[in-house]
Write an enzyme that holds these catalytic residues in place. Structure first.
Site, PDB file in Angstrom:
ATOM      1  N   GLU A   1       1.286   4.970   2.460  1.00 33.65           N
ATOM      2  CA  GLU A   1       1.046   3.642   1.871  1.00 33.65           C
ATOM      3  C   GLU A   1      -0.416   3.260   2.172  1.00 33.65           C
ATOM      4  OE1 GLU A   1       3.480   0.912   4.044  1.00 33.65           O
ATOM      5  OE2 GLU A   1       3.343  -0.703   2.563  1.00 33.65           O
TER       6      GLU A   1
ATOM      7  N   LYS B   1       5.844  -2.150  -4.808  1.00 30.82           N
ATOM      8  CA  LYS B   1       6.805  -2.319  -3.709  1.00 30.82           C
ATOM      9  C   LYS B   1       7.680  -3.557  -3.886  1.00 30.82           C
ATOM     10  CE  LYS B   1       6.716  -2.330   1.411  1.00 30.82           C
ATOM     11  NZ  LYS B   1       5.785  -2.228   2.568  1.00 30.82           N
TER      12      LYS B   1
ATOM     13  N   CYS C   1       7.657   2.392   1.991  1.00 27.71           N
ATOM     14  CA  CYS C   1       7.899   1.967   3.372  1.00 27.71           C
ATOM     15  C   CYS C   1       9.163   1.129   3.538  1.00 27.71           C
ATOM     16  CB  CYS C   1       6.655   1.265   3.916  1.00 27.71           C
ATOM     17  SG  CYS C   1       6.604   1.346   5.729  1.00 27.71           S
TER      18      CYS C   1
HETATM   19  C1  ACM Z   1       5.953  -1.415   5.976  1.00 28.73           C
HETATM   20  O1  ACM Z   1       6.672  -1.699   5.025  1.00 28.73           O
HETATM   21  N1  ACM Z   1       4.681  -1.102   5.825  1.00 28.73           N
HETATM   22  C2  ACM Z   1       6.492  -1.406   7.341  1.00 28.73           C
END
Ligand code: ACM
Length: 264
Positions: free
Chosen positions: A38, A109, A142
């Site tokens: 990420e 995301k 993530c």
């Molecule tokens: C995250 O979602 N970067 C922990």
């Protein structure tokens, strides 16, 4: 197919340097699919919206996506990589997929973690799967892993391998991915970063490393260390993710009882 991850310690704000390091490593390697962390080229711990504005890129004009697309094209390979995306005056925590023909698509995301909520919009793309020459690739980023619906949705949409760019700080993901993969019979590549960011007083972020490739049967195929750079590529028999039959009587997908689940 040969697939893997590159775990390293991006330096905050050093986008050109981080990108160059990744390009040099990938250029020398042979693989079909690589997953990068990420925010792999910018670093993670933004402290102001101005920083986000300065380091983010539009997907179509940004240098990061262009460089990854060119490399994918030259090497005839697929790359999944996380970056801060700018779309007019809004910002997203996004990941792109590039392939032999160049740029393929973007996922934004869905589940923002911690202070990401100060700077980024919740993703609006939904969970996406791309049917490629090497198999069906789904992406989550993530903290999305914490929500079982994310991987289930990707699997039900046909994903055979989940590309999972990450900047994990909580300890739970490496030990949890085997269940996620087992219950969906999919492979997953979690590409995490290492190092520490301490750009805000009292809010040190220590990344847990332990990038991992998890098999369709819940086996941990590779796990990197907590604090060392690691470039790892293994052979994956992706066709094994296509059979959801557990035994003569049980199929992980057709045995589902959505009418019994209250998910809203
Ligand atoms: C995250 O979602 N970067 C922990």
């Amino acid at each position: 197919m040969k697939a893997g991850f590159y775990q390293f310690n991006p330096e905050f704000g050093e986008k050109d340097r981080n990108l160059q390091k990744v390009l040099e490593t990938l250029t020398r390697a042979t693989f079909d699919l690589i997953v990068l962390p990420e925010f792999f080229a910018t670093g993670y711990q933004f402290t102001t919206k101005d920083e986000v504005a300065e380091l983010s890129e539009t997907i179509m004009d940004g240098k990061t996506v262009k460089a990854l697309s060119d490399l994918s094209n030259e090497k005839s390979c697929y790359i999944v990589a996380g970056l801060p995306e700018r779309d007019k005056d809004l910002f997203y925590n996004s990941a792109v997929l590039t392939g032999p023909q160049g740029y393929i698509g973007t996922y934004r995301k869905t589940h923002l973690f911690f202070e990401e909520k100060l700077f980024f919009q919740p993703g609006d793309t939904g969970f996406k799967v791309w049917d490629t020459n090497i198999g069906c690739i789904g992406i989550m980023i993530c903290f999305d892993w914490f929500f079982p619906e994310a991987m289930r949705t990707l699997a039900l949409k046909g994903a055979e391998i989940i590309a999972h760019p990450a900047n994990l700080v909580l300890p739970y993901c490496p030990q949890s991915m085997p269940v996620r993969c087992l219950e969906n019979r999919v492979f997953a590549i979690t590409s995490n970063r290492i190092g520490i960011e301490n750009r805000k007083s009292g809010e040190l972020l220590k990344y847990i490393g332990q990038s991992q490739i998890t098999g369709h049967d819940g086996q941990i195929l590779v796990r990197a260390s907590e604090d060392e750079e690691a470039f790892s590529i293994i052979e994956i028999e992706i066709e094994k993710a296509r059979d959801k039959q557990l035994n003569k009587y049980n199929n992980l997908f057709t045995d589902r009882r959505p009418d019994m689940y209250n998910l809203s």
